[in-house]
Write a protein that holds these residues in place. Structure first.
Motif, PDB file in Angstrom:
ATOM      1  N   TYR A  85     -25.999  -3.483  24.169  1.00 14.14           N
ATOM      2  CA  TYR A  85     -27.235  -2.774  24.504  1.00 14.14           C
ATOM      3  C   TYR A  85     -28.040  -2.484  23.235  1.00 14.14           C
ATOM      4  N   LEU A  86     -29.287  -2.097  23.447  1.00 10.79           N
ATOM      5  CA  LEU A  86     -30.175  -1.743  22.347  1.00 10.79           C
ATOM      6  C   LEU A  86     -30.872  -0.431  22.676  1.00 10.79           C
ATOM      7  N   PRO A  87     -30.654   0.628  21.891  1.00 17.16           N
ATOM      8  CA  PRO A  87     -31.398   1.878  22.118  1.00 17.16           C
ATOM      9  C   PRO A  87     -32.884   1.650  21.842  1.00 17.16           C
ATOM     10  N   LEU A  88     -33.744   2.213  22.655  1.00 15.01           N
ATOM     11  CA  LEU A  88     -35.183   2.042  22.505  1.00 15.01           C
ATOM     12  C   LEU A  88     -35.856   3.376  22.199  1.00 15.01           C
ATOM     13  N   ASP A  89     -36.886   3.306  21.375  1.00 17.60           N
ATOM     14  CA  ASP A  89     -37.710   4.495  21.164  1.00 17.60           C
ATOM     15  C   ASP A  89     -38.489   4.798  22.440  1.00 17.60           C
ATOM     16  N   ASP A  90     -38.879   6.045  22.606  1.00 16.43           N
ATOM     17  CA  ASP A  90     -39.718   6.403  23.751  1.00 16.43           C
ATOM     18  C   ASP A  90     -41.025   5.621  23.678  1.00 16.43           C
ATOM     19  N   TYR A  91     -41.472   5.096  24.807  1.00 11.80           N
ATOM     20  CA  TYR A  91     -42.713   4.318  24.820  1.00 11.80           C
ATOM     21  C   TYR A  91     -43.297   4.310  26.225  1.00 11.80           C
ATOM     22  N   THR A  92     -44.513   3.819  26.347  1.00 13.24           N
ATOM     23  CA  THR A  92     -45.192   3.756  27.639  1.00 13.24           C
ATOM     24  C   THR A  92     -45.578   2.305  27.916  1.00 13.24           C
ATOM     25  N   PRO A  93     -44.716   1.569  28.636  1.00 11.08           N
ATOM     26  CA  PRO A  93     -45.004   0.153  28.902  1.00 11.08           C
ATOM     27  C   PRO A  93     -46.182  -0.048  29.842  1.00 11.08           C
ATOM     28  N   VAL A  94     -46.398   0.915  30.741  1.00  9.70           N
ATOM     29  CA  VAL A  94     -47.499   0.861  31.697  1.00  9.70           C
ATOM     30  C   VAL A  94     -48.124   2.254  31.756  1.00  9.70           C
ATOM     31  N   THR A  95     -49.429   2.314  31.723  1.00  9.64           N
ATOM     32  CA  THR A  95     -50.110   3.604  31.778  1.00  9.64           C
ATOM     33  C   THR A  95     -49.646   4.412  32.991  1.00  9.64           C
ATOM     34  N   GLY A  96     -49.277   5.641  32.742  1.00  6.34           N
ATOM     35  CA  GLY A  96     -48.821   6.508  33.816  1.00  6.34           C
ATOM     36  C   GLY A  96     -47.321   6.522  34.014  1.00  6.34           C
ATOM     37  N   CYS A  97     -46.598   5.662  33.285  1.00  3.39           N
ATOM     38  CA  CYS A  97     -45.145   5.599  33.429  1.00  3.39           C
ATOM     39  C   CYS A  97     -44.470   5.571  32.056  1.00  3.39           C
ATOM     40  N   PRO A  98     -44.483   6.685  31.354  1.00  2.00           N
ATOM     41  CA  PRO A  98     -43.797   6.736  30.051  1.00  2.00           C
ATOM     42  C   PRO A  98     -42.286   6.694  30.236  1.00  2.00           C
ATOM     43  N   LEU A  99     -41.610   6.077  29.287  1.00  3.23           N
ATOM     44  CA  LEU A  99     -40.153   5.986  29.331  1.00  3.23           C
ATOM     45  C   LEU A  99     -39.552   6.729  28.152  1.00  3.23           C
TER      46      LEU A  99
END
Length: 246
Positions: A85-99
């Protein structure tokens, strides 16, 4: 005079009882009886991927939602064969749905038809479920292990059932995972759509039902073909709820 004597006598008894209680507490503290409690029943013991599921284990898993660092610590205890696996930084791939608090899973003890992104807490639950339930069930039913899983993905920025309005799906935060089929080492495939009620393949149907039922102990919500038509072709698992299993 007599009244004073009675007060001192009462005070003496109180002091004696207080001292006895203090000695008892000290004995409990230094003997550390909680060390004899199994780890999966001990709320002070760190969560391990090997812990059997119990109410305390489930409580520890729930705490990972608000503690990304602790969640990653648990995942890091998995060896390379158990999880890639790969840990990911917080990001928003689609407007309105931040991860946030998400990881990218490339493979585990099984291969997947495609990598997928899920929240770290869901990844922890999946690793535990896979090793403690999925693979033992495959060995019990077929005498071989699951080699590959076909899935329909995890993240999708949408409302439930793709409705134009209403509450967000668990997929919108990558807190859900949809499983379509299991392929075994010997090439046997147990497909949710084809084999859930397949009387001509009773072993595959029984395996799928056992997998579904076992998942209910590891995920907050588990939905399958008996829930409704939109889930006729997959198992939906997510970290919401408190054991909703259909």
């Amino acid at each position: 005079m007599e009244a004073n004597r009675q007060r001192w006598k009462a005070f003496g008894w109180f002091t004696l009882r207080l001292s006895a209680f203090a000695l008892f507490c000290a004995a409990v503290y230094f003997s550390e009886p909680w060390r004899a409690v199994p780890a999966h029943w001990n709320p002070w013991h760190p969560l391990s991927l090997d812990d059997p599921m119990s109410p305390v284990t489930n409580w520890k898993l729930a705490q990972l939602k608000n503690d990304p660092a602790a969640c990653l610590d648990v995942l890091q205890s998995a060896d390379a064969e158990m999880l890639d696996y790969l840990p990911l930084d917080d990001y928003t791939p689609v407007t309105g749905c931040p991860l946030s608090n998400v990881v990218r899973i490339r493979r585990s003890n099984v291969a997947f038809n495609a990598p997928f992104t899920v929240t770290c807490p869901l990844a922890v639950r999946w690793v535990m479920f896979e090793s403690q339930q999925l693979q033992p069930l495959a060995l019990g039913h077929f005498g071989t292990r699951v080699a590959r899983i076909e899935h329909f993905g995890s993240f999708a920025c949408r409302n439930i059932y793709h409705r134009a309005s209403g509450r967000r799906s668990q997929h919108a935060t990558a807190s859900a995972f949809d499983i379509a089929a299991f392929r075994l080492d010997d090439g046997t495939e147990a497909n949710v759509l084809r084999h859930w009620d397949d009387e001509d393949a009773p072993a595959r149907a029984a395996f799928l039902r056992d997998v579904h039922d076992a998942a209910c102990g590891y995920f907050g919500t588990v939905l399958g073909p008996d829930y409704n038509q939109p889930h006729a072709n997959h198992f939906h698992v997510d970290t919401s709820g408190m054991g909703f299993c259909r």
